[in-house]
Design an enzyme around this catalytic site. Sequence first.
Site, PDB file in Angstrom:
ATOM      1  CG  ASP A   1       4.393  -2.388  13.848  1.00  0.00           C
ATOM      2  OD1 ASP A   1       3.750  -1.315  14.756  1.00  0.00           O
ATOM      3  OD2 ASP A   1       3.095  -2.611  13.327  1.00  0.00           O
TER       4      ASP A   1
ATOM      5  CG  HIS B   1      -0.940  -3.270  16.463  1.00  0.00           C
ATOM      6  ND1 HIS B   1      -2.593  -3.726  15.461  1.00  0.00           N
ATOM      7  CD2 HIS B   1      -0.398  -2.253  15.769  1.00  0.00           C
ATOM      8  CE1 HIS B   1      -1.986  -2.913  14.580  1.00  0.00           C
ATOM      9  NE2 HIS B   1      -0.843  -2.313  14.376  1.00  0.00           N
TER      10      HIS B   1
ATOM     11  CB  ILE C   1      -7.065  -3.655  14.582  1.00  0.00           C
ATOM     12  CG1 ILE C   1      -5.764  -2.375  14.976  1.00  0.00           C
ATOM     13  CG2 ILE C   1      -8.340  -2.894  15.370  1.00  0.00           C
ATOM     14  CD1 ILE C   1      -6.162  -1.827  13.339  1.00  0.00           C
TER      15      ILE C   1
ATOM     16  N   GLY D   1      -2.026  -5.445  10.200  1.00  0.00           N
ATOM     17  CA  GLY D   1      -2.343  -5.297   8.571  1.00  0.00           C
ATOM     18  C   GLY D   1      -1.089  -6.300   8.357  1.00  0.00           C
TER      19      GLY D   1
END
Length: 287
Positions: A189, A194, A209, A212
């Site tokens: 990903d 990120h 961040i 998830g």
Amino acid sequence: MAIDYERLKKRHFPDIEQRYTSKDTILYALGLGLGQDPLDRRQLRHVYEKNLVALPTLGVVLATPGFWVKEPDTGVDWPKVLHGEQGLTIYRPLPPEGRVIGRLRIDEIVDKGAGRGALLYNTREVLDAATGELLCSLTSTSFLRGDGGFGGPSGPVRKPHPVPDAPPEASFDWTLGRNAALLYRLNGDFNPVHADPDVAASAGFAEPILHGLASYGVAAWSVANLLCDGQAERLRRFDLRFTSPVYPGETLRTEVWRLGEGVAAFRVRVPARDVVVLSNGRAEYAP
């Protein structure tokens, strides 16, 4: 371009075949922070090739179709898409290396109305490529914030698993490294939110961040430590809702409530910010 309900509902996804190795299995565990204590044998069995055990949540990164809603023919306003819920049902422990097939289907698209967005439910099955045996199935809910009002059905909407209105029975803290997102993104990903501070700022975040699904994997590892003596392979099902972003370097506190034989509710908090980041969790496990 608006969503064409019938076209998107019937969208065909070709099977995706992937060969993964013990290195991929180890990299996934490292991305969740395992191996921080190299003398902890509970962690070591997931990051050392001798008698390597794959974490059950490895399935979330195997044979994936990528961020397919970005394709123009979907009609989805993809920059406004959020990952709302994730579930995993495990039928057989994943081998530490192998060849698998991922098979995705759209289950339903719920129209919440103009200005209220839509919900896209899908299921992905991961099968052993050699035998066709189903290893695990994954359910996912995407919140399409910019796509309500296309004329689709208004339900049914899946109800989240309730969390007891009582103090948790036990908790487990897990602190992520500041480089956690940079490690986890190597599982496939590569969304720059990120990794790139400028992209994260443009999306409204103070800094890049955590993925998830990385916090999802940490929650499963934490529940395994609370309920399965650190034997994550005893997990059979793991469902939750994403409620707030996590930043690399934060401590995640997983709190559990036992509901019966082999069933528990859980949530995950960041104590430093006093915020629930994962909620409505349900875990099933071999007692």
